[in-house]
Scaffold this motif. Sequence first.
Motif, PDB file in Angstrom:
ATOM      1  N   ALA A   1      43.323  39.929  51.446  1.00 14.45           N
ATOM      2  CA  ALA A   1      43.457  38.470  51.431  1.00 14.45           C
ATOM      3  C   ALA A   1      43.552  37.904  50.023  1.00 14.45           C
ATOM      4  O   ALA A   1      43.806  36.708  49.855  1.00 14.45           O
ATOM      5  CB  ALA A   1      42.276  37.829  52.157  1.00 14.45           C
ATOM      6  N   GLY A   2      43.334  38.727  49.008  1.00 14.16           N
ATOM      7  CA  GLY A   2      43.504  38.248  47.642  1.00 14.16           C
ATOM      8  C   GLY A   2      42.322  38.411  46.715  1.00 14.16           C
ATOM      9  O   GLY A   2      42.370  37.926  45.582  1.00 14.16           O
ATOM     10  N   LEU A   3      41.252  39.076  47.127  1.00 17.37           N
ATOM     11  CA  LEU A   3      40.119  39.295  46.235  1.00 17.37           C
ATOM     12  C   LEU A   3      40.573  40.055  44.985  1.00 17.37           C
ATOM     13  O   LEU A   3      41.154  41.132  45.077  1.00 17.37           O
ATOM     14  CB  LEU A   3      39.035  40.102  46.948  1.00 17.37           C
ATOM     15  CG  LEU A   3      37.818  40.504  46.108  1.00 17.37           C
ATOM     16  CD1 LEU A   3      37.015  39.270  45.690  1.00 17.37           C
ATOM     17  CD2 LEU A   3      36.924  41.479  46.867  1.00 17.37           C
ATOM     18  N   GLY A   4      40.334  39.478  43.819  1.00 13.75           N
ATOM     19  CA  GLY A   4      40.692  40.122  42.563  1.00 13.75           C
ATOM     20  C   GLY A   4      42.180  40.314  42.355  1.00 13.75           C
ATOM     21  O   GLY A   4      42.584  41.210  41.613  1.00 13.75           O
ATOM     22  N   ARG A   5      43.010  39.459  42.945  1.00 11.56           N
ATOM     23  CA  ARG A   5      44.456  39.692  42.864  1.00 11.56           C
ATOM     24  C   ARG A   5      44.989  39.529  41.446  1.00 11.56           C
ATOM     25  O   ARG A   5      46.034  40.080  41.108  1.00 11.56           O
ATOM     26  CB  ARG A   5      45.209  38.773  43.836  1.00 11.56           C
ATOM     27  CG  ARG A   5      45.114  37.289  43.547  1.00 11.56           C
ATOM     28  CD  ARG A   5      45.721  36.501  44.709  1.00 11.56           C
ATOM     29  NE  ARG A   5      45.686  35.065  44.506  1.00 11.56           N
ATOM     30  CZ  ARG A   5      44.620  34.296  44.758  1.00 11.56           C
ATOM     31  NH1 ARG A   5      43.503  34.854  45.201  1.00 11.56           N
ATOM     32  NH2 ARG A   5      44.668  32.997  44.573  1.00 11.56           N
ATOM     33  N   ALA A   6      44.312  38.761  40.588  1.00  9.83           N
ATOM     34  CA  ALA A   6      44.738  38.664  39.190  1.00  9.83           C
ATOM     35  C   ALA A   6      44.086  39.738  38.336  1.00  9.83           C
ATOM     36  O   ALA A   6      44.527  39.980  37.213  1.00  9.83           O
ATOM     37  CB  ALA A   6      44.392  37.286  38.622  1.00  9.83           C
ATOM     38  N   GLY A   7      43.064  40.384  38.860  1.00 11.92           N
ATOM     39  CA  GLY A   7      42.410  41.453  38.119  1.00 11.92           C
ATOM     40  C   GLY A   7      40.984  41.684  38.590  1.00 11.92           C
ATOM     41  O   GLY A   7      40.258  40.737  38.884  1.00 11.92           O
ATOM     42  N   VAL A   8      40.607  42.959  38.684  1.00 12.04           N
ATOM     43  CA  VAL A   8      39.222  43.356  38.914  1.00 12.04           C
ATOM     44  C   VAL A   8      38.663  43.760  37.561  1.00 12.04           C
ATOM     45  O   VAL A   8      39.262  44.569  36.840  1.00 12.04           O
ATOM     46  CB  VAL A   8      39.128  44.511  39.922  1.00 12.04           C
ATOM     47  CG1 VAL A   8      37.692  45.019  40.037  1.00 12.04           C
ATOM     48  CG2 VAL A   8      39.640  44.060  41.290  1.00 12.04           C
ATOM     49  N   VAL A   9      37.518  43.188  37.194  1.00 18.83           N
ATOM     50  CA  VAL A   9      36.966  43.354  35.856  1.00 18.83           C
ATOM     51  C   VAL A   9      35.655  44.132  35.931  1.00 18.83           C
ATOM     52  O   VAL A   9      34.795  43.839  36.765  1.00 18.83           O
ATOM     53  CB  VAL A   9      36.730  41.984  35.191  1.00 18.83           C
ATOM     54  CG1 VAL A   9      36.217  42.151  33.761  1.00 18.83           C
ATOM     55  CG2 VAL A   9      38.012  41.155  35.205  1.00 18.83           C
ATOM     56  N   THR A  10      35.503  45.128  35.054  1.00 17.53           N
ATOM     57  CA  THR A  10      34.289  45.931  34.992  1.00 17.53           C
ATOM     58  C   THR A  10      33.878  46.118  33.540  1.00 17.53           C
ATOM     59  O   THR A  10      34.600  45.727  32.622  1.00 17.53           O
ATOM     60  CB  THR A  10      34.502  47.328  35.624  1.00 17.53           C
ATOM     61  OG1 THR A  10      35.564  47.992  34.915  1.00 17.53           O
ATOM     62  CG2 THR A  10      34.860  47.221  37.092  1.00 17.53           C
ATOM     63  N   PHE A  11      32.717  46.729  33.336  1.00 17.69           N
ATOM     64  CA  PHE A  11      32.312  47.172  32.008  1.00 17.69           C
ATOM     65  C   PHE A  11      31.967  48.645  32.115  1.00 17.69           C
ATOM     66  O   PHE A  11      31.036  49.014  32.827  1.00 17.69           O
ATOM     67  CB  PHE A  11      31.100  46.385  31.493  1.00 17.69           C
ATOM     68  CG  PHE A  11      30.717  46.767  30.076  1.00 17.69           C
ATOM     69  CD1 PHE A  11      31.241  46.070  28.999  1.00 17.69           C
ATOM     70  CD2 PHE A  11      29.861  47.834  29.832  1.00 17.69           C
ATOM     71  CE1 PHE A  11      30.912  46.423  27.696  1.00 17.69           C
ATOM     72  CE2 PHE A  11      29.529  48.199  28.535  1.00 17.69           C
ATOM     73  CZ  PHE A  11      30.057  47.493  27.458  1.00 17.69           C
ATOM     74  N   SER A  12      32.740  49.480  31.426  1.00 17.63           N
ATOM     75  CA  SER A  12      32.575  50.937  31.537  1.00 17.63           C
ATOM     76  C   SER A  12      32.487  51.304  33.018  1.00 17.63           C
ATOM     77  O   SER A  12      31.532  51.916  33.483  1.00 17.63           O
ATOM     78  CB  SER A  12      31.314  51.390  30.791  1.00 17.63           C
ATOM     79  OG  SER A  12      31.271  52.785  30.671  1.00 17.63           O
ATOM     80  N   GLY A  13      33.531  50.914  33.761  1.00 20.13           N
ATOM     81  CA  GLY A  13      33.440  50.774  35.196  1.00 20.13           C
ATOM     82  C   GLY A  13      33.942  51.908  36.065  1.00 20.13           C
ATOM     83  O   GLY A  13      34.186  51.682  37.256  1.00 20.13           O
TER      84      GLY A  13
END
Length: 342
Positions: free
Chosen positions: A223-235
């Motif tokens: 449905a569009g969760l994180g469609r512009a980007g999923v962001v992590t730190f040392s992920g």
Amino acid sequence: MSMRLVLNSAGEVTLVRYAERLPPAVAWTMPTPFTYSLPGTATHAALAMPQQVSTTMPAPMALPLRALPVAGRSPVIVKVRSVWAHNLEEEMALIEPLLMTSFRFAAVDTEFPGTVHRPSRPAYTLTAKEKYALLKANVDELHLIQLGLTLFDSDGRLPDLGTGGAVHYVWEFNFREFDLRRHRHAPESIEFLRTKGVDFDRTRRDGVEATALGPRLRQWLRAGLGRAGVVTFSGAYDLAYLLKLLYGGGYRLPGDAAVFARVVKTTVGSTHYDVKEMARHCPCDLRGGLECVAGKLGVLRAAGVAHQAGSDSLLTCQMFTRMRERYFDDDTLTAVAGVPPC
């Protein structure tokens, strides 16, 4: 010829060749320590104000900018919404309408019971293949404890859930699968999480069933969760545990790191930004862990405590937003996207 990003005296980030002569350095006047305010507020707007400079330094330096305090303004309130079995449906009903709005980015963080498979020699001597093998062995065997989720728009604003901007929210899902009495874990990691407020008796008793959230999370991604980007730190571990959540507790990670990266892209989404990897491309020293890098960026945790997943996902969002504003345009940001290494 090698290139790097440089912050000039106008506050602009430019891409220059190492061989070029750089302009005289600027020394930014550093006001009071930064208190986090969301973009769109008066405090955040102060970042755009011209800063006093002097050209007395002998060599170029990239010093962190600080937000100017605004008299009479209260900092934006951010709250972490804890999700348990009893309020899972209620919280999912709040999240789902946000997925097709402007909150196109998602910062995620996970908490898990440490690592039980460890290298027999220093980590820096391991090959990429060996590092991935350790990640796979740990994630395949262990259980997720918490998932933090921060939804934000391209300016770093968080959902206010109808409060008119008075309060903003992030989420922290607590899972019940991990049983301290039966499952393997790293004792030092468990004790550390306890000191940070994780109640393992409560998570076991009141936590969400992973099988109840996994299918819904797959729907959210479509449905569009994180469609512009999923962001992590040392992920890398965060993404691996996210795959396990999406596919169920019996899921085993692919045997090859390249296949893992393809599965992440096709399942979680095609665009990933890892703040630790982004830091490597900045024209200043941003090495270190989550808290260390946040401090170097002048970013203070807006809610919660370290090593709780909701709060850490929020800090990851704050750091991504600050780094993006200061050091990256659309082209350079695209260049650093990708699944982080193990």
